[in-house]
Design a protein around this motif. Structure first.
Motif, PDB file in Angstrom:
ATOM      1  N   PHE A 179      -2.415   9.109 -11.869  1.00  0.00           N
ATOM      2  CA  PHE A 179      -3.000   8.167 -12.996  1.00  0.00           C
ATOM      3  C   PHE A 179      -4.228   8.423 -13.641  1.00  0.00           C
TER       4      PHE A 179
ATOM      5  N   GLN B 460       1.192   4.255  -1.815  1.00  0.00           N
ATOM      6  CA  GLN B 460      -0.218   4.913  -2.158  1.00  0.00           C
ATOM      7  C   GLN B 460      -0.211   6.292  -1.894  1.00  0.00           C
ATOM      8  N   CYS B 463       1.072   7.753  -5.403  1.00  0.00           N
ATOM      9  CA  CYS B 463       0.290   7.658  -6.230  1.00  0.00           C
ATOM     10  C   CYS B 463      -0.783   8.670  -6.082  1.00  0.00           C
ATOM     11  N   ARG B 474       3.548   8.447 -13.337  1.00  0.00           N
ATOM     12  CA  ARG B 474       2.120   8.265 -13.556  1.00  0.00           C
ATOM     13  C   ARG B 474       1.837   6.648 -13.628  1.00  0.00           C
ATOM     14  N   LYS B 478       2.076   3.415 -10.067  1.00  0.00           N
ATOM     15  CA  LYS B 478       0.842   2.734  -9.887  1.00  0.00           C
ATOM     16  C   LYS B 478       1.228   1.316 -10.237  1.00  0.00           C
ATOM     17  N   ARG B 479       1.801   0.744 -10.924  1.00  0.00           N
ATOM     18  CA  ARG B 479       2.260  -0.468 -11.234  1.00  0.00           C
ATOM     19  C   ARG B 479       2.850  -0.909  -9.855  1.00  0.00           C
ATOM     20  N   HIS B 481       2.681  -0.042  -6.853  1.00  0.00           N
ATOM     21  CA  HIS B 481       1.743  -0.175  -5.812  1.00  0.00           C
ATOM     22  C   HIS B 481       1.023  -1.413  -6.043  1.00  0.00           C
ATOM     23  N   GLU B 482       0.356  -1.572  -7.452  1.00  0.00           N
ATOM     24  CA  GLU B 482      -0.356  -2.924  -7.694  1.00  0.00           C
ATOM     25  C   GLU B 482       0.378  -4.168  -7.214  1.00  0.00           C
TER      26      GLU B 482
END
Lengths: 582, 602, 179
Positions: A179, B460, B463, B474, B478-479, B481-482
């Motif tokens: 990221f 995790q 990511c 990418r 991440k989303r 994971h969030e």
């Protein structure tokens, strides 16, 4: 089998077997959206990283979706470009991209010229369902030419491809990963500290507002509105061949006379022409060339009008600093003459003069800020506006460009020959120098001033030009990747050229980093049309050889003395410094 | 070490090694497992103690002491194996230096070992060792050990007896599939590479074993490096390549060291390099180091990494067999795949097919880790059920609780619930369960493990390891994971589960490489099999669960009263019980104990 | 490779004498020993990662100057070198403390309680993963699975492996290095 049969959205067609799905779809008049995909200059530079995934399509028999930009067709392939699965995926991907994007379109310079914004408009993504942590980078404004806002970057890597593959400048790379991966210089260094040459090719290919030319609009307005200042504007030859496009004109028309009127209406006190200084450059550069040729000087001689090119060799070819001509660029010669000769002539305090350039270039902003380019004791050039910026100012001022009456440049710094016009195109400086050199060597006027052999669209060209029974070998490169090849030849001692012209941007200044944005698919064509317009401008001039410019002759007589003489050296020549590789 | 100039030299050497009295099976042999786990558990001290004791007792010339690789009994390290002439081998676990000396004493006194505390033989009974055949049985740092066991004979055959196509045909007929995860037929890959255009071709061994919890490749490289080198050379012969690379993780220093020794020895003996065994065939191997990037297990990334670039994947096709390393045809197989090649050529395709299943012939090495009693490696025929592997070989959970689920295939795989443990393990069956075979890592989770947390853990990991090239991986991972983060913190919203599924499916469908395409598997599989846990998390938030006894259902059996560690359950036998909430520690012991479904968890 | 490259490379090394000079000499000897063909870009690239591994062995991390030094030697853009360094987690760009404590973050270790060990060490040393303690004694880091899952959870200090570690053992283990 050179062709294969495919079915795309129920349309059956034959396409070359090497075609990508994207190309096949174009044949079927289906527009598959793309973001990262980029093809430049007749396919010599292709960004085919297939990373944005916006172009995914459904291919029967395949487990997952296929990126159309980089998937080749196969016989009997059945493709669906807008099935629910495809559209849903594209929408989610777009929402993901937007979830890490500032979405401040109203304040963004790229608004209206942003491919991400276009896509968002097409898809009406409604409320974004995938918001989350977003990048939070400080906007990088270290350099005089380019501003980077990584928060707007979609990691398409087009800039990296332009910088590394096309220009071989090598300042950009993917840095970090995941990221937090960014595209930028090593160690996240500010651009100003790097070997970036500010050619602006990265800005041209950036699909969003992540890379922008640094704006000089505000200080220019301030200068114009400052009653204590006398504000001169000079316009580079390539600007007139592209400015019309900003106002909806088809590419391929010069708008010189409307441009003059427009600049006057904006409030500039004097509307001059960089072309005048281009003629002056030829006087100096052709003389220097003849000097080197006749006195056993360093050959080949390389032109030095292009600031991006100058910075390129200062970083990457430090062992060849004696090869380029010592001539300043026309922009700088103009500034030097304006703040000396012209100021004296009119009895004006040079400190009151503000020289504003309108350039097809971002690197000119950097050049203007180079400290040593200040022959009069003042910076030769104060502000540099790109073609895009001047258009923006005209729009801001509500000037209806297309309906403006014709205007004429002010004199004496506004008169130019055809030899100056062609500075805008790759090969033009070389041709203008030959026009003068040939006549000086032979002492005879040329039958024709058109040196067709040095013209053309290829990025790397060479020609032999016979002058008085002697062969002069010239090479012309546009695009720094091509330039590098010529420099490596010189370094290895294999170069047999006498004169080499180099322009950092493909096609020369008409394809400059400050020119109106063009869809990359059509750029090659647009550059060709702009070049044709320039050659037409040249052909339409009464005087076509720089040495015949009466105002130039007057300048030498009244002020400079001999070309390549002492005063000329002091005002019109410069030197180069080796710079760190980073 | 003398160079083997001809095939006859090789055969003579192998014969003499087999017959040499010094190496004969007539002597007792003691193998000390000296791979990473063994050494970390003190195998070095055990070896030294045994060696010293043998000296002391004057047995040094009468007993062969071997620094061997690992037999896969990681839970019992350090392990020592004893082989008396004409007797079955005995495996001892948790051996100390003191115990090592005792063994020598016994041997000196009685000529045998008295009542050795052996590791349960059942662990080995159900295993079939092909890839691990030599691990723990030979000294990996001595090429002579490998040669004695028939080493490099298949290379000799490939060079002198067979046509390249014969080798490929045998591999194709065997049905061997890539053991690194994808399960692509190895023979088909080799055929494509052989047919690819270009003079220069490469063989690459993928030893970038990155799945956390998988360590079979490390074990093979540490225990039997020559089997990989021989197979690579055979592949080179079959495909027409002259250079090979082993791309090994920098985290495996011992494997790298032993591989390096093996390559040096093979070169010195003329089994690698120019004119192998005096023939015109040349093949050499170099080690390339990874540098800590999981994505480099993906073959295009791995190739870019060998080239010295960022290990970012590129679109396939073109497949590496067509255009890979430096644009030349490149055959990438993982360590375990290569470890199967020599036995297949030795014993034939039909033999290999007789093991395992129709679609997935042969064996697979699994590494059992997590909440399992017998942590270690097990090589089993394909088609064995998960149940058999976990209980018959793995010995059940480490804490005695029931096993709740296993995660196969690492971060690319999914969680398989206990109700599916009767599934026979093959590539397709595991995929159907929402997981993958992967490299064979098997993480065991016992009751009490939160599956939401497991999914969160894997995301995790993804990511951290995503290269960042493509949008879905990418930003999408991440989303994911969030969202999981939010759910675990108790801030989840009901629509989050739909979002996870929707986003997960789009990532699977659109990501550029194998890492991204499989990254959502841990989330999607846990959502599929353990949706209740997600819903509970949503409802409960980060508040620990509350337990309540339904007075109607409670029969007053008093079982919960007995197990409650906080003594907060009140009630008399045969009367409904209650929980004193202020003292409850939310451990769930009562909930699990109740046989009458009288305790509700909220 | 042209000799000009060598001199320009040497110019990027810090002028200060001392331990670093010896280190640069070591690195230079390694790079020169690679004998790559200056005209072969693929060949120069192919030795980049080995060169970085070697440099990290010598310097214990890869400071900016070392990356520039390697770039100059191999005639690669610094951005390319840094792009590679920043891609691979194994390469460190910050100086480490005297001792490096690394916690395995593999799944087996996770399932068996690695998080609790990290929590304990972080609170004891008042530094987070990736940070160095203020006294410069310890750097806390994480490891990708070392494949020693039977020993889970695993902690490595300066490469020495501690297996089946519990949070209660952490103080005693650290004490070995705090003397």
């Amino acid at each position: 089998m050179p062709f294969v049969n495919i079915t795309i959205d129920d349309i059956r067609l034959q396409v070359p077997k090497d075609a990508t799905i994207l190309e096949a779809a174009q044949k079927a008049t289906i527009k598959i959206p793309t973001l990262c995909h980029l093809e430049l200059h007749n396919r010599q530079t292709v960004n085919q990283v297939a990373s944005c995934r916006i172009c995914v399509v459904e291919v029967d028999g395949r487990r997952n979706l296929a990126p159309a930009c980089s998937t080749k067709v196969a016989n009997n392939m059945v493709i669906r470009t807008h099935s629910p699965r495809v559209l849903k995926s594209r929408r989610v991907l777009l929402q993901l991209l937007l979830s890490n994007h500032p979405k401040d379109c109203l304040n963004c310079y790229a608004s209206g010229a942003c491919e991400l914004q276009d896509l968002a408009n097409q898809f009406h993504t409604d409320k974004n369902r995938f918001e989350g942590e977003s990048s939070n980078f400080a906007i990088e404004t270290s350099s005089a030419a380019i501003t980077r806002d990584l928060n707007k970057c979609i990691r398409c890597r087009r800039c990296e491809t332009a910088c590394n593959d096309m220009q071989t400048v090598g300042v950009l790379s993917g840095i970090g990963r995941g990221f937090n991966m960014v595209v930028g210089p090593a160690f996240h260094a500010p651009l100003q500290d790097t070997q970036c040459v500010f050619c602006g090719q990265c800005v041209k290919v950036c699909p969003t507002g992540a890379l922008m030319g640094k704006s000089h609009i505000d200080p220019v307005w301030d200068a114009i509105n400052n009653p204590d200042k006398i504000v001169l504007v000079q316009t580079a030859p390539a600007v007139r061949a592209a400015l019309g496009e900003e106002f909806g004109m088809e590419p391929g028309h010069t708008v010189t006379k409307q441009m003059v009127t427009a600049l006057r209406r904006l409030g500039f006190d004097y509307v001059f022409d960089t072309n005048f200084a281009a003629d002056l450059t030829i006087m100096e550069e052709a003389t220097e060339f003849l000097h080197r040729l006749q006195h056993g000087g360093r050959l080949p001689m390389l032109t030095s009008c292009c600031p991006a090119w100058v910075k390129f060799f200062e970083h990457q070819f430090q062992d060849l600093l004696d090869v380029p001509s010592t001539c300043k660029s026309p922009q700088e010669m103009f500034g030097a003459i304006a703040k000396t000769y012209w100021a004296q002539k009119l009895g004006i305090d040079p400190a009151k003069i503000v020289v504003v350039s309108v350039m097809p270039c971002l690197s000119k902003k950097y050049e203007a800020a180079r400290k040593e380019l200040s022959s009069s004791g003042l910076q030769d050039v104060d502000y540099v506006l790109s073609t895009r910026e001047i258009a923006r100012m005209l729009r801001e001022a509500g000037i209806d460009f297309l309906s403006l009456p014709a205007g004429e440049f002010d004199n004496p710094l506004g008169f130019s020959t055809g030899g100056a016009d062609i500075f805008a195109v790759s090969g033009g400086v070389c041709e203008a120098a030959l026009r003068m050199a040939a006549e000086v060597i032979t002492g005879q006027p040329l039958e024709t001033v058109d040196f067709e052999e040095v013209r053309g669209q290829r990025g790397l060209r060479h020609a032999g030009v016979e002058i008085a029974g002697k062969m002069v070998n010239v090479a012309i490169a546009s695009g720094l990747g091509n330039a590098r090849r010529l420099l490596e030849e010189i370094r290895s001692g294999k170069s047999s050229y006498h004169l080499i012209e180099i322009m950092a941007c493909p096609g020369g200044c008409v394809g400059g980093g400050g020119q109106p944005f063009v869809d990359s698919k059509h750029e090659f064509e647009v550059i060709r049309k702009r070049s044709e317009a320039i050659y037409a401008e040249d052909a339409g001039k009464e005087i076509r050889s720089s040495q015949k410019n009466p105002y130039i002759q007057q300048l030498y007589k009244e002020f400079l003395g001999e070309p390549y003489g002492e005063k000329a050296h002091q005002l019109l020549h410069t030197g180069y410094t080796g710079r760190e590789k980073l | 070490m003398t160079r083997l100039a001809t095939r006859t030299d090789l055969n003579q050497l192998a014969d003499s090694l087999r017959q040499a009295p010094a190496a004969g099976a007539a002597k007792p042999q003691i193998f000390v497992g000296m791979s990473t786990c063994g050494l970390a558990s003190g195998a070095g001290k055990v070896y030294d103690a045994i060696a010293a004791a043998l000296q002391e007792k004057g047995l040094a010339d009468h007993v062969q002491l071997i620094k061997a690789g690992c037999v896969g009994l990681c839970f019992a390290e350090p392990t020592v194996e004893l082989q008396l002439p004409n007797q079955p081998i005995v495996t001892l676990g948790d051996v100390t230096a003191e115990r090592g000396r005792q063994l020598v004493d016994e041997l000196a006194a009685n000529g045998s070992f008295s009542n050795p505390l052996s590791v349960d033989n059942a662990i080995f009974k159900k295993q079939v060792r092909i890839a691990l055949r030599n691990c723990g049985r030979i000294d990996p740092e001595q090429i002579s050990d490998y040669l004695r066991n028939g080493g490099y004979q298949m290379l000799a055959k490939a060079v002198f007896d067979w046509q390249p196509q014969d080798v490929i045909d045998t591999i194709k007929a065997s049905g061997l599939r890539g053991r690194g995860g994808g399960g692509f037929p190895t023979g088909v890959k080799w055929q494509a590479a052989q047919g690819a255009a270009g003079e220069i071709k490469y063989i690459v061994c993928n030893a970038d074993e990155g799945d956390p919890g998988a360590f079979m490749d490390r074990s093979v490289l540490e225990g039997d490096p020559h089997c990989v080198l021989e197979a690579m050379a055979v592949a080179g012969r079959a495909i027409g390549a002259r250079r090979g690379f082993v791309y090994c993780r920098a985290e495996y220093p011992l494997a790298v060291k032993r591989l390096g020794i093996a390559i040096e020895q093979a070169r010195a003996m003329g089994l690698l390099g120019e004119k192998i065994l005096g023939s015109d065939f040349a093949f050499d191997i170099e080690i390339k180091y990874g540098a800590g990037a999981f994505v480099c297990g993906e073959e295009t990334s791995l190739i870019h990494s060998i080239e010295g670039k960022r290990g970012e994947p590129t679109v396939k096709p073109p497949f590496p067999a067509e255009r890979g390393l430096w644009d030349a045809s490149t055959t990438v197989n993982n360590v375990e795949t290569f470890a199967n090649i020599v036995p297949i050529l030795e014993k034939g395709a039909a033999w290999f097919r007789s093991i395992g299943t129709e679609k997935s012939p042969g064996t697979k090495v699994f590494s059992l880790a997590g909440d399992i009693k017998n942590v270690g490696l097990a090589e089993i025929p394909m088609g064995m059920t998960i149940q058999e592997l976990l209980y018959d070989i793995g010995g059940g959970s480490s804490d005695g609780k029931p096993i709740k689920a296993v995660q196969t295939g690492g971060p690319s795989g999914g969680c398989i619930p206990s109700i599916k443990f009767d599934t026979p393990m093959e590539y397709e069956t595991l995929t159907a369960l929402g997981s993958i075979m992967g490299s064979g890592g098997m993480i065991v989770m016992s009751e009490g493990t939160s599956m939401v947390k497991i999914a969160h853990f894997y995301l995790q990991f993804t990511c951290d390891e995503s290269c960042g090239k493509c949008t879905p991986c990418r930003i999408g991972c991440k989303r994911l994971h969030e969202i999981l983060d939010r759910i675990l913190k108790g801030e989840g919203k009901p629509e989050d589960l739909t979002k996870l599924e929707e986003l997960g499916n789009v990532i699977k469908d659109t990501a550029l490489c194998g890492l991204g395409q499989t990254a959502p598997n841990p989330v999607l599989s846990t959502l599929r099999w353990f949706r209740g846990e997600y819903e509970e998390c949503l409802k409960r938030g980060n508040r620990p669960p509350t337990y309540r006894i339904d007075p109607v259902k409670c029969v007053g059996c008093h079982a919960c009263f007995k197990v409650c560690p906080a003594n907060c359950i009140e009630g008399k036998v045969k009367q409904p019980h209650t929980i004193r909430q202020q003292d409850c520690v939310h451990c769930g012991a009562c909930f699990k104990t109740c046989k009458f479904d009288a305790i509700a968890r909220e | 490779m042209a000799t000009a490259k060598h001199s320009s490379a040497a110019a990027t090394a810090p002028a200060t004498p001392g331990a670093d000079t010896a280190k640069y000499q070591q690195l230079e000897a390694f790079l020169t020993g690679l004998k790559v063909d200056g005209a072969d870009l693929a060949g120069r690239r192919a030795v980049l990662i080995p060169a970085l591994h070697r440099a990290q062995e010598i310097f214990s991390y890869l400071p900016t100057e070392v990356q520039k030094f390697i770039a100059a030697h191999l005639n690669l853009h610094v951005s390319e070198v840094n792009g590679v360094v920043s891609f691979y987690h194994y390469f460190k760009t910050k100086m480490s403390g005297k001792h490096t404590i690394e916690f395995c973050l593999g799944t087996a270790c996770y399932v068996r309680g690695a998080a609790k060990l990290i929590e304990k060490a972080e609170s004891m040393l008042k530094a987070k993963l990736g940070e160095t303690t203020t006294d410069g004694l310890f750097t806390l880091g994480s490891l990708r699975c070392v494949g020693a899952c039977s020993l889970a959870p695993v902690v490595q200090i300066d490469g020495k492996t501690y297996g089946r570690v519990t949070a209660e053992q952490i103080p005693a283990i650290l004490a070995e290095y705090q003397k």
